[in-house]
Design a protein around this motif. Structure first.
Motif, short mmCIF file in Angstrom:
data_model
loop_
_atom_site.label_atom_id
_atom_site.label_comp_id
_atom_site.label_asym_id
_atom_site.label_seq_id
_atom_site.Cartn_x
_atom_site.Cartn_y
_atom_site.Cartn_z
N PHE A 1 0.88 -1.17 0.00
CA PHE A 1 0.00 0.00 0.00
C PHE A 1 0.91 1.21 0.00
N GLY A 2 1.06 1.86 -1.15
CA GLY A 2 2.02 2.95 -1.27
C GLY A 2 3.42 2.41 -1.05
N ASP A 3 4.16 3.01 -0.12
CA ASP A 3 5.52 2.56 0.13
C ASP A 3 5.58 1.40 1.11
N LEU A 4 4.44 1.11 1.72
CA LEU A 4 4.43 0.10 2.77
C LEU A 4 4.16 -1.28 2.18
N GLU A 5 5.16 -2.14 2.27
CA GLU A 5 4.95 -3.51 1.78
C GLU A 5 4.26 -4.31 2.88
N VAL A 6 3.02 -4.75 2.61
CA VAL A 6 2.26 -5.46 3.65
C VAL A 6 2.36 -6.98 3.49
N LEU A 7 2.70 -7.44 2.29
CA LEU A 7 2.90 -8.87 2.08
C LEU A 7 4.14 -9.04 1.22
N GLY B 1 -2.29 -6.54 11.88
CA GLY B 1 -1.37 -5.82 11.00
C GLY B 1 -0.30 -6.72 10.41
N SER B 2 -0.44 -8.03 10.60
CA SER B 2 0.58 -8.93 10.05
C SER B 2 0.34 -9.21 8.58
N GLY B 3 -0.82 -8.79 8.07
CA GLY B 3 -1.10 -8.96 6.64
C GLY B 3 -2.00 -10.14 6.32
N LYS B 4 -2.50 -10.83 7.35
CA LYS B 4 -3.29 -12.03 7.06
C LYS B 4 -4.62 -11.70 6.39
N SER B 5 -5.27 -10.62 6.82
CA SER B 5 -6.52 -10.25 6.15
C SER B 5 -6.26 -9.78 4.72
N THR B 6 -5.17 -9.05 4.53
CA THR B 6 -4.81 -8.60 3.18
C THR B 6 -4.55 -9.79 2.26
N LEU B 7 -3.92 -10.81 2.83
CA LEU B 7 -3.68 -12.04 2.06
C LEU B 7 -5.01 -12.62 1.58
N LEU B 8 -5.97 -12.70 2.48
CA LEU B 8 -7.29 -13.22 2.14
C LEU B 8 -7.96 -12.34 1.08
N LEU C 1 -10.38 -8.87 -3.72
CA LEU C 1 -10.80 -7.60 -3.13
C LEU C 1 -9.65 -6.60 -3.11
N GLU C 2 -8.43 -7.12 -3.10
CA GLU C 2 -7.25 -6.28 -3.29
C GLU C 2 -6.50 -6.82 -4.48
N ARG C 3 -5.85 -5.92 -5.20
CA ARG C 3 -5.06 -6.33 -6.35
C ARG C 3 -3.66 -6.73 -5.90
N MET C 4 -3.21 -7.90 -6.31
CA MET C 4 -1.85 -8.31 -5.96
C MET C 4 -0.86 -7.55 -6.84
N ASP C 5 0.30 -7.21 -6.27
CA ASP C 5 1.35 -6.56 -7.08
C ASP C 5 2.23 -7.61 -7.76
N GLY C 6 2.53 -8.64 -7.01
CA GLY C 6 3.38 -9.69 -7.56
C GLY C 6 2.87 -11.06 -7.17
N GLY C 7 3.28 -12.07 -7.93
CA GLY C 7 2.91 -13.43 -7.60
C GLY C 7 1.72 -13.92 -8.40
N ASP C 8 1.40 -15.20 -8.23
CA ASP C 8 0.27 -15.75 -8.98
C ASP C 8 -0.76 -16.37 -8.05
N LEU C 9 -1.91 -16.69 -8.62
CA LEU C 9 -3.05 -17.18 -7.84
C LEU C 9 -3.80 -18.20 -8.70
#
Lengths: 216, 251
Positions: free
Chosen positions: B13-19, B39-46, B52-60
């Motif tokens: 999220f901006g400069d903050l890497e959450v995952l 704030g560990s990023g587990k909800s963002t992972l879900l 619901l959130e766009r991934m920047d890198g990686g596959d699914l």
């Protein structure tokens, strides 16, 4: 002039007044929703233009706007409009103005919706259009009804501004009778008419609010 | 074939890497619990896994179908909207705060997506909805509105709503965090039942005992990375100082 004659002369004007009111609602509500979408657009140029539009519509007198729409075609393009232009220009003027106010009410309602409703709809597979019209908008209506009631009641009274371009609605006629007969009575009749009209409007909106009270 | 597969997921999220560099797999019928501090990023992972959130890198990938691909730099490349929508039918999500539609009755909350999205007949939708409400112990509430229900009942309706669409993988985003301990119990019971029916599930939770007892596999996350993962036994008897510190707070 006796009372009955006055009433019968003013009755025709009342029909015109109700016509202005009804047609304005028919056009300005959908137009307002469209404007609200423009205002919330992710395209900056569009939202900026719409913002300016709303600002002008809210920042200048409605009477002046009616005059501009009515005389505009002649002064700008030297076009003479037909006989029905007087009425059409009034509906256009009112729609442009009220659309701007309604747009802000729609926007406040739409923006007050929790994001979770959109997210749940998305996860369940609803399309964006389905989400808006089936999930979001019905809830928005409930939220904005009180603000809408205010605006619609104002519209009832604002129809009298059509006198500025000499349209024969009720208030224009009332003024003429009052001036010709040096009597105060037409104004009393007009006041009673607007008051009863607004009682009805408030009653109808109250019923709608009650009907939507089945959920919180 | 994995029901769910994520490789090298990155999200900022901006400069903050959450995952950063999250990879996981989930087999059919398994329950994965994701634990970790706020704030560990587990909800963002879900939220990334459910679009619901766009991934920047990686596959699914769901059931071998790639929703998100990776280019040579590791950046995410999303499939076409139609493809995404098709793959989306494989998963459902139960939210922390239910997100029921307040203007619909309980049964309509469940029927409406069946009719409007899956184009089922009204009769069929009603049958599915009634069956699920019965399973959730809410048969007598079908004509109530969400505001008339307790939090636990609302959450059960939202679980029924998600199950109605027959997902292959069901995600739970802290499903009991908005509930008091008593109501928490009734939701955990429902999830436990689903586990016994071999529903494939990913559960982000703060209920450590629940994760221990129900999950087949546990991931412990902190500051956007997977600190440790393994069977519940491995995680809950871990020697990893960070894991021990976190779990210690729950004893």
């Amino acid at each position: 002039m006796n009372f009955e004659t006055m009433i019968s002369q003013m009755t025709g004007g009342m029909t015109e007044t109700i016509g202005i009111f009804a047609w304005t609602l028919v056009f300005s509500l959908p137009f307002g929703l469209l404007i609200a979408f423009g205002r919330m657009s992710k395209y900056k140029w569009l939202s900026t233009i719409v913002k300016l539009y709303i600002s002008i519509m809210r920042g200048t007198p409605l009477m002046l706007q009616l005059l501009v729409v009515f005389f505009g075609p002649y002064y700008l393009f030297r076009i003479s409009m037909g006989g029905s232009w007087r009425f059409i220009s009034i509906i256009i003027g009112f729609t442009l103005n009220y659309g701007a106010y309604f747009a802000e009410i729609f926007r406040s309602g739409i923006e007050s919706m929790p994001i979770g409703q959109y997210e749940a709809a998305k996860l369940l597979g609803y399309s964006r259009i389905q989400t808006f019209f089936m999930i979001i908008f019905p809830q928005v209506i409930k939220r904005i009804l009180p603000a809408m009631a205010n605006e619609i009641i104002t519209l009832v009274k604002d129809t009298s501004l059509a006198f500025s371009i000499a349209y024969m609605e009720m208030f224009t006629i009332a003024k003429q009778i009052a001036a010709a007969n040096t009597t105060f009575v037409p104004f009393v009749i007009a006041a009673v008419f607007y008051y009863v009209f607004n009682l009805l409007v408030a009653g109808v909106i109250g019923l709608m609010e009650k009907k939507l009270n089945y959920y919180h | 074939m994995y029901y769910l597969e994520i490789n090298h997921l990155r999200k900022s999220f901006g400069d903050l890497e959450v995952l950063s560099d999250i990879s996981l797999t989930l087999e059919q019928g398994k329950v994965l619990a994701i634990i970790g501090p706020s704030g560990s990023g587990k909800s963002t992972l879900l939220r990334c896994a459910t679009y619901l959130e766009r991934m920047d890198g990686g596959d699914l990938t769901y059931l071998g179908e790639k929703a998100v691909n990776m280019d040579e730099k590791g950046n995410s490349v999303y499939a076409k909207p139609a493809k995404l929508k098709e793959i989306q039918q494989n998963f459902g999500l139960v939210f922390q705060n239910f997100n029921l539609f307040p203007h619909f009755s309980v049964i309509k909350n469940i029927m409406h997506p069946l009719i409007k999205v899956q184009k089922k007949s009204k009769e069929e939708a009603k049958e599915i909805a009634r069956k699920l409400l019965e399973k959730m112990g809410l048969s007598e509430k079908e004509n109530s509105y969400p505001y008339q229900l307790s939090g636990g009942q609302q959450q059960r309706v939202s679980i029924a709503r998600a199950l109605a669409l027959n997902p292959k993988v069901l995600f739970f985003d802290e499903p009991t965090s908005a509930l008091d301990p008593e109501l928490t119990g009734e939701i955990l019971k429902v999830i436990r039942e689903l586990a016994s029916e071999h529903m494939t599930m990913v559960i982000v939770t703060h209920e450590m005992n629940f994760a221990k007892n129900v999950a087949d596999y546990v991931i412990f996350m902190d500051k956007g990375v997977i600190v440790e993962e393994g069977s519940p036994d491995q995680i809950f008897t871990s020697d990893n100082p960070r894991t021990k510190e976190f779990l210690g707070k729950f004893d």
